[in-house]
Enzyme design. Structure first.
Site, PDB file in Angstrom:
ATOM      1  N   VAL A 106      40.945   9.902  79.647  1.00 56.03           N
ATOM      2  CA  VAL A 106      42.173  10.301  79.034  1.00 56.03           C
ATOM      3  C   VAL A 106      43.222   9.695  79.722  1.00 56.03           C
ATOM      4  O   VAL A 106      43.848   8.749  78.767  1.00 56.03           O
ATOM      5  CB  VAL A 106      42.470  11.830  79.370  1.00 56.03           C
ATOM      6  CG1 VAL A 106      43.741  12.002  78.526  1.00 56.03           C
ATOM      7  CG2 VAL A 106      41.484  12.472  78.443  1.00 56.03           C
ATOM      8  N   GLY A 166      37.186  25.705  78.410  1.00 55.15           N
ATOM      9  CA  GLY A 166      36.114  26.393  77.764  1.00 55.15           C
ATOM     10  C   GLY A 166      36.746  27.393  76.648  1.00 55.15           C
ATOM     11  O   GLY A 166      37.872  26.980  76.115  1.00 55.15           O
ATOM     12  N   ASP A 187      28.981  26.653  80.338  1.00 56.54           N
ATOM     13  CA  ASP A 187      28.055  27.620  79.710  1.00 56.54           C
ATOM     14  C   ASP A 187      27.545  27.247  78.526  1.00 56.54           C
ATOM     15  O   ASP A 187      26.512  27.726  78.029  1.00 56.54           O
ATOM     16  CB  ASP A 187      29.249  28.908  79.311  1.00 56.54           C
ATOM     17  CG  ASP A 187      29.525  29.652  80.541  1.00 56.54           C
ATOM     18  OD1 ASP A 187      29.103  29.483  81.547  1.00 56.54           O
ATOM     19  OD2 ASP A 187      30.475  30.434  80.408  1.00 56.54           O
ATOM     20  N   MET A 230      24.585  31.455  86.063  1.00 54.28           N
ATOM     21  CA  MET A 230      25.762  31.694  85.199  1.00 54.28           C
ATOM     22  C   MET A 230      25.604  31.963  83.831  1.00 54.28           C
ATOM     23  O   MET A 230      24.662  31.509  83.337  1.00 54.28           O
ATOM     24  CB  MET A 230      26.700  30.787  85.729  1.00 54.28           C
ATOM     25  CG  MET A 230      27.465  30.868  87.136  1.00 54.28           C
ATOM     26  SD  MET A 230      29.109  30.182  87.140  1.00 54.28           S
ATOM     27  CE  MET A 230      29.673  31.011  88.617  1.00 54.28           C
ATOM     28  N   GLY A 231      26.735  32.488  83.138  1.00 54.64           N
ATOM     29  CA  GLY A 231      26.651  32.589  81.814  1.00 54.64           C
ATOM     30  C   GLY A 231      26.919  33.970  81.315  1.00 54.64           C
ATOM     31  O   GLY A 231      26.189  34.733  81.281  1.00 54.64           O
TER      32      GLY A 231
HETATM   33  P1  ADP Z   1      37.747  29.206  79.849  1.00 56.19           P
HETATM   34  O1  ADP Z   1      38.460  28.276  79.000  1.00 56.19           O
HETATM   35  O2  ADP Z   1      36.661  28.573  80.912  1.00 56.19           O
HETATM   36  O3  ADP Z   1      36.736  30.210  78.959  1.00 56.19           O
HETATM   37  P2  ADP Z   1      39.222  31.832  80.163  1.00 56.19           P
HETATM   38  O4  ADP Z   1      38.661  32.516  79.387  1.00 56.19           O
HETATM   39  O5  ADP Z   1      39.763  32.183  81.504  1.00 56.19           O
HETATM   40  O6  ADP Z   1      38.431  30.254  80.792  1.00 56.19           O
HETATM   41  O7  ADP Z   1      40.526  31.114  79.545  1.00 56.19           O
HETATM   42  C1  ADP Z   1      41.323  30.330  80.359  1.00 56.19           C
HETATM   43  C2  ADP Z   1      42.901  30.342  79.697  1.00 56.19           C
HETATM   44  O8  ADP Z   1      43.124  29.942  78.565  1.00 56.19           O
HETATM   45  C3  ADP Z   1      43.403  31.903  80.332  1.00 56.19           C
HETATM   46  O9  ADP Z   1      43.693  32.261  81.508  1.00 56.19           O
HETATM   47  C4  ADP Z   1      44.708  31.682  79.482  1.00 56.19           C
HETATM   48  O10 ADP Z   1      45.739  31.273  79.910  1.00 56.19           O
HETATM   49  C5  ADP Z   1      44.263  30.882  78.103  1.00 56.19           C
HETATM   50  N1  ADP Z   1      43.650  31.782  77.130  1.00 56.19           N
HETATM   51  C6  ADP Z   1      42.742  32.646  76.766  1.00 56.19           C
HETATM   52  N2  ADP Z   1      42.705  33.253  75.751  1.00 56.19           N
HETATM   53  C7  ADP Z   1      43.784  33.315  75.304  1.00 56.19           C
HETATM   54  C8  ADP Z   1      44.389  33.673  74.201  1.00 56.19           C
HETATM   55  N3  ADP Z   1      43.866  34.464  73.280  1.00 56.19           N
HETATM   56  N4  ADP Z   1      45.582  33.223  74.025  1.00 56.19           N
HETATM   57  C9  ADP Z   1      46.277  32.275  74.560  1.00 56.19           C
HETATM   58  N5  ADP Z   1      45.597  32.046  75.593  1.00 56.19           N
HETATM   59  C10 ADP Z   1      44.492  32.118  75.996  1.00 56.19           C
HETATM   60  O1  F6P Z   2      32.862  30.099  82.111  1.00 54.32           O
HETATM   61  C1  F6P Z   2      32.424  29.625  83.024  1.00 54.32           C
HETATM   62  C2  F6P Z   2      31.940  30.484  84.277  1.00 54.32           C
HETATM   63  O2  F6P Z   2      31.351  29.761  85.367  1.00 54.32           O
HETATM   64  C3  F6P Z   2      30.951  31.611  83.767  1.00 54.32           C
HETATM   65  O3  F6P Z   2      29.534  31.083  83.646  1.00 54.32           O
HETATM   66  C4  F6P Z   2      30.990  32.698  84.825  1.00 54.32           C
HETATM   67  O4  F6P Z   2      30.697  33.963  84.423  1.00 54.32           O
HETATM   68  C5  F6P Z   2      32.352  32.772  85.126  1.00 54.32           C
HETATM   69  O5  F6P Z   2      32.891  31.104  84.658  1.00 54.32           O
HETATM   70  C6  F6P Z   2      32.838  32.687  86.518  1.00 54.32           C
HETATM   71  O6  F6P Z   2      34.156  32.791  86.824  1.00 54.32           O
HETATM   72  P1  F6P Z   2      34.950  32.842  88.301  1.00 54.32           P
HETATM   73  O7  F6P Z   2      34.669  31.591  88.667  1.00 54.32           O
HETATM   74  O8  F6P Z   2      36.344  33.251  87.865  1.00 54.32           O
HETATM   75  O9  F6P Z   2      34.361  33.603  89.115  1.00 54.32           O
END
Ligand code: ADP
Ligand code: F6P
Length: 323
Positions: free
Chosen positions: A23, A102, A127, A169-170
């Site tokens: 990037v 993600g 994942d 994981m997953g």
């Molecule tokens: P990943 O991107 O790995 O799936 P998370 O689900 O923890 O990880 O999401 C990462 C961050 O994205 C959250 O901590 C939050 O800041 C933001 N996020 C997640 N869901 C929402 C949502 N519905 N609206 C706005 N921001 C979100």
């Molecule tokens: O989303 C990626 C991931 O590694 C999942 O597979 C797992 O359930 C989760 O994150 C673990 O999250 P943390 O690092 O917050 O324990």
């Protein structure tokens, strides 16, 4: 576009550094300045933002983790958090944003897009649970890490004639479990997408023992219910009938680290470069992914819908190889 920003968010994984590097260097090649936003959305809200140069991404292509850091930021899920994030984008003159993460992170990216921010997402998760990319950045390295563990566990399992329950994981997706079961020659994969009765697992163990197998390897996805602990307790309650002694191992966060494989470095570099080109061409609200051997743009609304990466033919193949 004169200035863009880049952040990594959510769970980390191998390949984020080569992606950041791509990037930054693509942005510079297109005559933009590139701002690195530390600690994901938390750093965007807190103004932890600094200019990056070609040198600030030197020597990172082979390093796991993310030099920018990452967080899960509950604050960003609130309207106030999103307004503060937009305020800082304006304050630092950032006209376009690249979000690497993600499902949750890309949901956050969509929220910004809906508020008028120019934003392009990139699939950074081990994942492999996102629509719009056949594989996500980090999956290949993680699968190789899991395989290394399976191969080693098989050595000791065979020596002792044991069964091993290995948790991968997953949270919601059994992709890592099914693919590592296929590539690692496991006897069974337990995944959230496919309910399996506890009795089926004990029968698999018993049959494998009677067939004369030296070991029995069961891969258990983190999201499979009722979970690896309940399974171990169920099996241990009928120890005398199983033939194999049972051991349990949770691979955990070792799966998220390590130097990215060649495949992940190249994928991350291609997608990272394409994301900046897309922003420069006026795209927003899309994720840049890899579909059928080509770069593809998919609307974030589609990307964050549940996607079933464990296609029936993969699960069937895994089942056929179990015997
Ligand atoms: P990943 O991107 O790995 O799936 P998370 O689900 O923890 O990880 O999401 C990462 C961050 O994205 C959250 O901590 C939050 O800041 C933001 N996020 C997640 N869901 C929402 C949502 N519905 N609206 C706005 N921001 C979100
Ligand atoms: O989303 C990626 C991931 O590694 C999942 O597979 C797992 O359930 C989760 O994150 C673990 O999250 P943390 O690092 O917050 O324990």
């Amino acid at each position: 576009m004169r200035r863009i920003g880049v952040l990594t968010s959510g769970g980390d994984g191998p390949g984020l550094n080569p992606c950041i590097r791509a990037v930054v260097r693509t942005g510079l090649a297109l005559g933009m300045s590139v701002m690195g936003i530390r600690r994901g959305y938390s750093g965007l809200i807190g103004g932890e933002i600094e200019e990056m140069t070609a040198r600030s991404v030197g020597g990172i292509i082979g390093r796991g983790g993310t030099i920018l850091g990452t967080t899960r930021s509950p604050e960003f899920s609130t309207p106030q958090g999103q307004l503060d994030a937009m305020r800082n984008l304006n304050r630092f003159g950032i006209e376009g944003l690249v979000v690497i993460g993600g499902n949750g992170s890309l949901t956050g990216a969509l929220k910004l897009h809906e508020r008028g921010v120019k934003v392009v997402g990139l699939p950074g998760t081990i994942d492999n649970d996102l629509a719009g990319s056949d594989t996500t950045i980090g999956v290949d390295t993680t699968l190789n890490t899991i395989l290394d563990a399976i191969d080693k566990i098989k050595d000791t399992a065979s020596s002792h004639q044991r069964a091993f329950l290995i948790e991968t994981m997953g949270r919601d997706c059994g992709y890592l479990a099914v693919m590592s079961a296929i590539a690692g020659g496991a006897e069974m994969a337990l995944i959230p997408e496919q309910p399996t009765a506890l009795e089926d697992v004990s029968n698999t163990l018993k049959e494998a023992y009677v067939r004369g197998k030296a070991h029995c390897i069961i891969i258990v996805a983190e999201g499979w219910k009722p979970g690896i602990t309940a399974l171990a307790a169920f099996l241990n309650a009928q120890k005398a009938e199983l033939g194999f002694e049972v051991r349990t191992i949770v691979l955990g966060h070792v799966q998220r680290g390590g130097s990215p494989t060649a495949y992940d470095r190249i994928l991350a570099t291609r997608l990272g470069a394409a994301a900046v080109e897309a922003l420069n061409d006026g795209a927003s609200g899309v994720m840049i992914g890899w579909v059928d051997g080509k770069i593809a743009q998919t609307p974030l609304q589609e990307v964050i819908k549940p996607s079933n990466k464990v296609r029936p033919e993969l699960f069937k193949l895994e089942k056929m190889m179990e015997k």
